[in-house]
Design a protein around this motif. Structure first.
Motif, PDB file in Angstrom:
ATOM      1  N   MET A 101       0.877  -1.184   0.000  1.00  0.00           N
ATOM      2  CA  MET A 101       0.000   0.000   0.000  1.00  0.00           C
ATOM      3  C   MET A 101       0.906   1.223   0.000  1.00  0.00           C
ATOM      4  N   THR A 102       0.669   2.110  -0.941  1.00  0.00           N
ATOM      5  CA  THR A 102       1.571   3.250  -1.063  1.00  0.00           C
ATOM      6  C   THR A 102       1.163   4.301  -0.040  1.00  0.00           C
ATOM      7  N   PRO A 103       2.089   4.652   0.881  1.00  0.00           N
ATOM      8  CA  PRO A 103       1.698   5.641   1.894  1.00  0.00           C
ATOM      9  C   PRO A 103       1.167   6.909   1.219  1.00  0.00           C
ATOM     10  N   GLY A 104       0.155   7.466   1.833  1.00  0.00           N
ATOM     11  CA  GLY A 104      -0.378   8.739   1.314  1.00  0.00           C
ATOM     12  C   GLY A 104      -1.371   8.509   0.191  1.00  0.00           C
ATOM     13  N   HIS A 105      -1.461   7.256  -0.324  1.00  0.00           N
ATOM     14  CA  HIS A 105      -2.471   7.026  -1.368  1.00  0.00           C
ATOM     15  C   HIS A 105      -3.577   6.196  -0.751  1.00  0.00           C
ATOM     16  N   PRO A 106      -4.812   6.668  -0.740  1.00  0.00           N
ATOM     17  CA  PRO A 106      -5.898   5.931  -0.082  1.00  0.00           C
ATOM     18  C   PRO A 106      -6.067   4.548  -0.693  1.00  0.00           C
ATOM     19  N   LEU A 107      -6.366   3.557   0.173  1.00  0.00           N
ATOM     20  CA  LEU A 107      -6.511   2.166  -0.260  1.00  0.00           C
ATOM     21  C   LEU A 107      -7.851   2.002  -0.975  1.00  0.00           C
ATOM     22  N   ASP A 108      -7.822   1.405  -2.172  1.00  0.00           N
ATOM     23  CA  ASP A 108      -9.041   1.158  -2.940  1.00  0.00           C
ATOM     24  C   ASP A 108      -9.539  -0.235  -2.594  1.00  0.00           C
ATOM     25  N   LEU A 109     -10.672  -0.243  -1.847  1.00  0.00           N
ATOM     26  CA  LEU A 109     -11.237  -1.530  -1.417  1.00  0.00           C
ATOM     27  C   LEU A 109     -12.425  -1.918  -2.268  1.00  0.00           C
ATOM     28  N   SER A 110     -12.675  -1.194  -3.344  1.00  0.00           N
ATOM     29  CA  SER A 110     -13.959  -1.288  -4.057  1.00  0.00           C
ATOM     30  C   SER A 110     -14.276  -2.693  -4.549  1.00  0.00           C
ATOM     31  N   VAL A 111     -13.366  -3.352  -5.244  1.00  0.00           N
ATOM     32  CA  VAL A 111     -13.646  -4.711  -5.737  1.00  0.00           C
ATOM     33  C   VAL A 111     -12.592  -5.650  -5.148  1.00  0.00           C
ATOM     34  N   TYR A 112     -13.021  -6.414  -4.143  1.00  0.00           N
ATOM     35  CA  TYR A 112     -12.096  -7.155  -3.268  1.00  0.00           C
ATOM     36  C   TYR A 112     -12.254  -8.644  -3.579  1.00  0.00           C
ATOM     37  N   LEU A 113     -11.203  -9.257  -4.127  1.00  0.00           N
ATOM     38  CA  LEU A 113     -11.259 -10.687  -4.465  1.00  0.00           C
ATOM     39  C   LEU A 113     -10.626 -11.505  -3.357  1.00  0.00           C
ATOM     40  N   VAL A 114     -11.386 -12.478  -2.835  1.00  0.00           N
ATOM     41  CA  VAL A 114     -10.832 -13.443  -1.890  1.00  0.00           C
ATOM     42  C   VAL A 114     -10.704 -14.763  -2.641  1.00  0.00           C
ATOM     43  N   THR A 115      -9.521 -15.352  -2.636  1.00  0.00           N
ATOM     44  CA  THR A 115      -9.297 -16.522  -3.505  1.00  0.00           C
ATOM     45  C   THR A 115      -9.790 -17.807  -2.849  1.00  0.00           C
ATOM     46  N   ASP A 116     -10.102 -18.784  -3.711  1.00  0.00           N
ATOM     47  CA  ASP A 116     -10.516 -20.123  -3.264  1.00  0.00           C
ATOM     48  C   ASP A 116     -10.063 -21.106  -4.341  1.00  0.00           C
ATOM     49  N   ALA A 117      -9.060 -21.903  -4.016  1.00  0.00           N
ATOM     50  CA  ALA A 117      -8.463 -22.812  -5.021  1.00  0.00           C
ATOM     51  C   ALA A 117      -9.516 -23.752  -5.609  1.00  0.00           C
ATOM     52  N   GLY A 118     -10.402 -24.238  -4.769  1.00  0.00           N
ATOM     53  CA  GLY A 118     -11.417 -25.179  -5.259  1.00  0.00           C
ATOM     54  C   GLY A 118     -12.301 -24.516  -6.303  1.00  0.00           C
ATOM     55  N   ALA A 153       1.987  -4.011  14.940  1.00  0.00           N
ATOM     56  CA  ALA A 153       3.354  -3.818  15.457  1.00  0.00           C
ATOM     57  C   ALA A 153       4.351  -4.513  14.548  1.00  0.00           C
ATOM     58  N   ALA A 154       3.990  -5.695  14.060  1.00  0.00           N
ATOM     59  CA  ALA A 154       4.933  -6.489  13.244  1.00  0.00           C
ATOM     60  C   ALA A 154       5.056  -5.928  11.827  1.00  0.00           C
ATOM     61  N   LEU A 155       3.929  -5.380  11.300  1.00  0.00           N
ATOM     62  CA  LEU A 155       3.931  -4.990   9.876  1.00  0.00           C
ATOM     63  C   LEU A 155       4.233  -3.512   9.664  1.00  0.00           C
ATOM     64  N   GLY A 156       4.090  -2.698  10.729  1.00  0.00           N
ATOM     65  CA  GLY A 156       4.381  -1.276  10.564  1.00  0.00           C
ATOM     66  C   GLY A 156       3.164  -0.458  10.173  1.00  0.00           C
ATOM     67  N   PRO A 157       3.294   0.891  10.211  1.00  0.00           N
ATOM     68  CA  PRO A 157       2.137   1.785  10.055  1.00  0.00           C
ATOM     69  C   PRO A 157       1.539   1.807   8.660  1.00  0.00           C
ATOM     70  N   ASP A 158       2.308   1.419   7.649  1.00  0.00           N
ATOM     71  CA  ASP A 158       1.779   1.540   6.287  1.00  0.00           C
ATOM     72  C   ASP A 158       1.139   0.264   5.775  1.00  0.00           C
ATOM     73  N   ALA A 159       1.206  -0.816   6.589  1.00  0.00           N
ATOM     74  CA  ALA A 159       0.653  -2.094   6.106  1.00  0.00           C
ATOM     75  C   ALA A 159      -0.865  -2.069   6.175  1.00  0.00           C
ATOM     76  N   ILE A 160      -1.474  -2.994   5.479  1.00  0.00           N
ATOM     77  CA  ILE A 160      -2.927  -3.175   5.542  1.00  0.00           C
ATOM     78  C   ILE A 160      -3.219  -4.217   6.614  1.00  0.00           C
ATOM     79  N   VAL A 161      -4.027  -3.850   7.584  1.00  0.00           N
ATOM     80  CA  VAL A 161      -4.483  -4.831   8.578  1.00  0.00           C
ATOM     81  C   VAL A 161      -6.005  -4.802   8.576  1.00  0.00           C
ATOM     82  N   GLY A 162      -6.588  -5.837   7.961  1.00  0.00           N
ATOM     83  CA  GLY A 162      -8.045  -5.945   7.912  1.00  0.00           C
ATOM     84  C   GLY A 162      -8.516  -6.818   9.051  1.00  0.00           C
ATOM     85  N   LEU A 163      -9.735  -6.538   9.502  1.00  0.00           N
ATOM     86  CA  LEU A 163     -10.284  -7.306  10.633  1.00  0.00           C
ATOM     87  C   LEU A 163     -11.750  -7.614  10.370  1.00  0.00           C
TER      88      LEU A 163
END
Ligand SMILES: Cc1ncc(COP(=O)(O)OP(=O)(O)O)c(N)n1
Ligand code: TZP
Ligand code: MG
Length: 734
Positions: free
Chosen positions: A1-18, A105-115
């Protein structure tokens, strides 16, 4: 995620191998990203760590920075991948996965942490976390889905909307989401839609992704400003309708009383919903009565059910229930501009809100466009100790701005020192604009913060930008501070004089009408216009003796000027606070490129090729126009562009009428086409509209803004004179 550029969550793909089947996850992801997926989550509940690492490396290569990339559950895998230089932007954690604090804490302030969060209890837990811990929430399931058999109870879109409305964090909808849900979910304030089967199992993942992306774009609200709200819209042209939601100060110096005076003094129409009643005077607060939050909600609905609100200023909100009522109303009504003055700490330093209320106020921050804390309040929001130096204040403002996605006005007034700094801090756009001024020695400071924030809300509408609004509000407040003691109100800290800038000799100086401003401005440049008439270039143009090569050089410089001038007109369109003005300046920009460059084309060849380097006067003129836009916003910029219309229209019509010599009336005149263009009745109509537009803004602006507009206007007229004077002067052809 590029700091200072808002994260685009609009079309979010979650993968499934099956579900990806024989095509394989990598191929589906590559296709889907090409079709418009903006973020990919690798979700594989069965892979070993090594297998996951291989998949991460392959997907990171396939995505190649075209979309954000996170992993489901496995913080360890993200860390292992990063150690190997594999680009993974973060992790999505469920309620039972690694703690989000550990991930941040592990990934730093610019990482994406979704919950994942599906219940009010989940949201309450999120609200306890330090600002900036969680990037977004995954909220679902919308409806039952076989893709995740242990899914939580279905929320439906309404249930999703309630969760989204109860948090300031971006919420992604997931679970049984189909294309038909996109528009309704976006209207429910979703930050994006997360899908598995709708894309992984699609025969054409790229086409499926494109349909989701197009559906998302088509559901976009009105042209947005800032945080997804419609651009400021006006009823009566130029009168901002500003609502104050605050407490009442019967002594008149602060609260809604100060807000209404400030809004009025700056040309707005003030309204007020009372969130608390206080018994106070210039010496302090004796008691506070807080009406039920439901009654405040009724006040707010009564207003928004009937009146289009251009801007809202939020002041004292006494408890969590009141704050939640305002938050809920804001999410429903979504006023174009929201300024929050977080009244949390008394001048004495006492905390005014309990912990519940402080937490509720934090959830209000992402719903605001600008927050204006004093030093103590900023420290509370940044969850640290009050800064004692200006650099510390700015640093804390950056933390709050980044953590809540809101602009912060950092105020240095409570610091010691001869000057008083302020700074407009916008971490989302990575800008910090500082303002300064000498300290004004006065005891009449009661209500300073209230007055400043409501002034900014009003001016944000009339000036069309945050920087000019803050700049002008500070100028107005300083004038109000200078004259506060003249009011002789109370024995403690008296109020500022909100109308100091308008009162003169006991009567309110009325603002000039548009026609009065027009006459004044035209008179202001009468001497410049007379000098233009007498220039060799203009005399030669009038009688047809102007050497052709001088005219060609002028045209070449003019072509260069017009190409840049059209960009300045486009900027005026962008800054215009309402649609008709926006359309007018955009049309002028287009005409400037089409009509006039085409004219130059007849003589200079391809208008796309700039045949000359701009001379000194050309450069100086364009620098002035660009500076006007950067410094003064919309009002100053349109004043600066006006002379080019007005002087050319006036000169062209007088030339073609023979006022400067009969030769110019002849169709045989060597420069007849140039004269015809600027003597054209259509240009006269456009010029009249430009004049009316500028004068309307000038007449409704404060004296300070009007003064700045006139200075910009006059400077441009001087540039016009210099431009004409340069040509046909000795040596002009260098
Ligand atoms: C975007 C998004 N939202 C929610 C979920 C669900 O995550 P979680 O609760 O961890 O359940 P599992 O995905 O682990 O089964 C998600 N993965 N992504
Ligand atoms: C990973 C996950 N989390 C909640 S529902 C879900 C699966 C959603 O799959 P689909 O988009 O096919 O309903
Ligand atoms: Mg999980």
């Amino acid at each position: 995620m590029t700091p200072g550029h808002p994260l685009d969550l609009s079309v979010y793909l979650v993968t499934d191998a099956g579900l990806c089947g024989e095509r394989g996850v990598a191929d589906v992801v590559s296709e889907a990203v090409a079709g418009g997926v903006s973020i990919v989550q690798l979700r594989d509940k069965h892979a070993t760590s090594e297998q996951l690492l291989v998949q991460l490396a392959e997907l990171a290569r396939v995505i190649d920075g075209r979309a954000a990339f996170v992993v489901n559950d496995r913080l360890d895998a993200v860390l292992a991948a990063r150690r190997r230089g594999i680009r993974v932007d973060g992790v999505h954690l469920g309620q039972g996965d690694a703690a989000v604090l550990e991930a941040r804490a592990a990934l730093g302030p610019d990482a994406i942490v979704g919950l994942t969060a599906n219940t009010p209890a989940h949201l309450a837990a999120v609200a306890e976390l330090p600002p900036g811990t969680v990037t977004y929430l995954g909220v679902g399931v919308i409806r039952p889905t076989p893709t995740k058999l242990d899914h939580p109870p279905a929320l439906g879109i309404d249930g999703f909307a309630e969760i989204a409305a109860a948090t300031g964090l971006p919420c992604v909808a997931i679970g049984g989401v189909g294309l038909a849900d996109v528009a309704e979910l976006r209207r429910a304030d979703a930050a994006g839609v997360a899908v598995v089967s709708a894309i992984c199992a699609a025969p054409d993942p790229s086409a499926a992704a494109r349909e989701f992306a197009d559906g998302w774009a088509a559901a976009a609200p009105m042209p947005t400003g800032g945080r997804g709200r419609a651009e400021p819209v006006k009823g009566m042209p130029g009168v901002p309708r500003v609502l104050s939601i605050a407490g009442s100060d019967p002594s008149g110096g602060a609260g809604i009383q100060a807000d209404l005076k400030s809004i009025s003094a700056l040309g707005g129409y003030g309204m007020a919903a009372i969130a608390a009643l206080t018994a106070q005077n210039t010496r302090g607060v004796r008691s506070v009565h807080v009406p039920p939050a439901a009654f405040l909600a009724e006040q707010l609905d009564a207003i928004s059910d009937d009146i289009d609100i251009d801007a809202v200023k939020i002041g004292m909100l006494a408890n969590a229930d009141v704050i939640d009522a305002v938050a809920s109303w804001l999410r429903r009504v979504r006023p174009p501009v929201v300024v929050l003055d977080p009244v949390m700490v008394a001048t004495s330093g006492d905390r005014l809100l309990d912990l519940d209320a402080e937490r509720a106020l934090r959830s209000l921050l992402p719903l605001a466009d600008l927050v204006t804390p004093n030093i103590a309040e900023l420290a509370v929001l940044a969850e640290t100790e009050p800064a004692t130096a200006w650099t510390g204040i700015v640093a804390q403002a950056e933390v709050v701005s980044a953590g809540y996605g809101v602009r912060v006005l950092a105020k240095g007034g409570h610091l010691d020192g001869a000057t008083v700094p302020d700074a407009l801090v916008d971490a989302v756009n990575a800008t910090i604009v500082e303002f300064s001024g000498d300290r004004i020695e006065t005891t009449a400071t009661h209500g300073t913060g209230c007055s400043l924030s409501s002034a900014i809300a009003t001016l944000r509408i009339s000036l069309g930008g945050w920087e000019p609004a803050v700049d002008e509000a500070r100028r107005w407040l300083r004038e109000s501070l200078r004259h506060g003691e003249e009011l002789h109100v109370g024995g403690g800290h008296g109020p500022v004089h909100h109308f100091a800038g308008l009162w003169s000799r006991g009567g309110i100086a009325t603002a000039p009408t548009a026609s009065e401003v027009e006459a004044a401005w035209w008179g202001e440049i009468a001497e410049l216009r007379a000098r233009i008439d007498s220039l060799p270039f203009v005399r030669g143009l009038a009688d047809g003796t102007l050497p052709p090569d001088v005219f060609e050089e002028y045209l070449a410089q003019d072509a260069h000027y017009l190409r840049s001038y059209s960009r300045v007109l486009a900027e005026a369109s962008r800054l215009a606070p309402e649609a008709p003005e926006q359309a007018f300046w955009a049309a002028c920009a287009q005409h400037c490129l089409d009509g006039e460059l085409e004219h130059h084309h007849d003589r200079l060849g391809d208008p796309g090729v700039d045949p000359v380097r701009p001379n000194a006067v050309n450069t100086a003129y364009l620098d002035h126009l660009v500076a006007s836009a950067a410094r003064g916003g919309y009002a100053e910029l349109i004043a600066a562009v006006l002379p080019c219309f007005w002087i050319y229209d006036d000169l062209g019509r007088r030339l073609i009428a023979g006022d400067l010599g009969p030769a110019a009336r002849s169709p045989e005149h060597p420069y007849a086409d140039w004269l015809a263009m600027y003597g054209d009745p259509a240009f006269e109509i456009t010029t009249r509209q430009a004049i009316d537009t500028v004068m309307a803004v000038a007449s409704r602006s404060t004296p300070e803004v009007r003064g700045r507009m006139l200075r910009a206007f006059r400077r441009s007229a001087e540039c016009e004179l210099a431009f004409f004077a340069f040509h046909a002067a000795p040596g002009c052809r260098t």
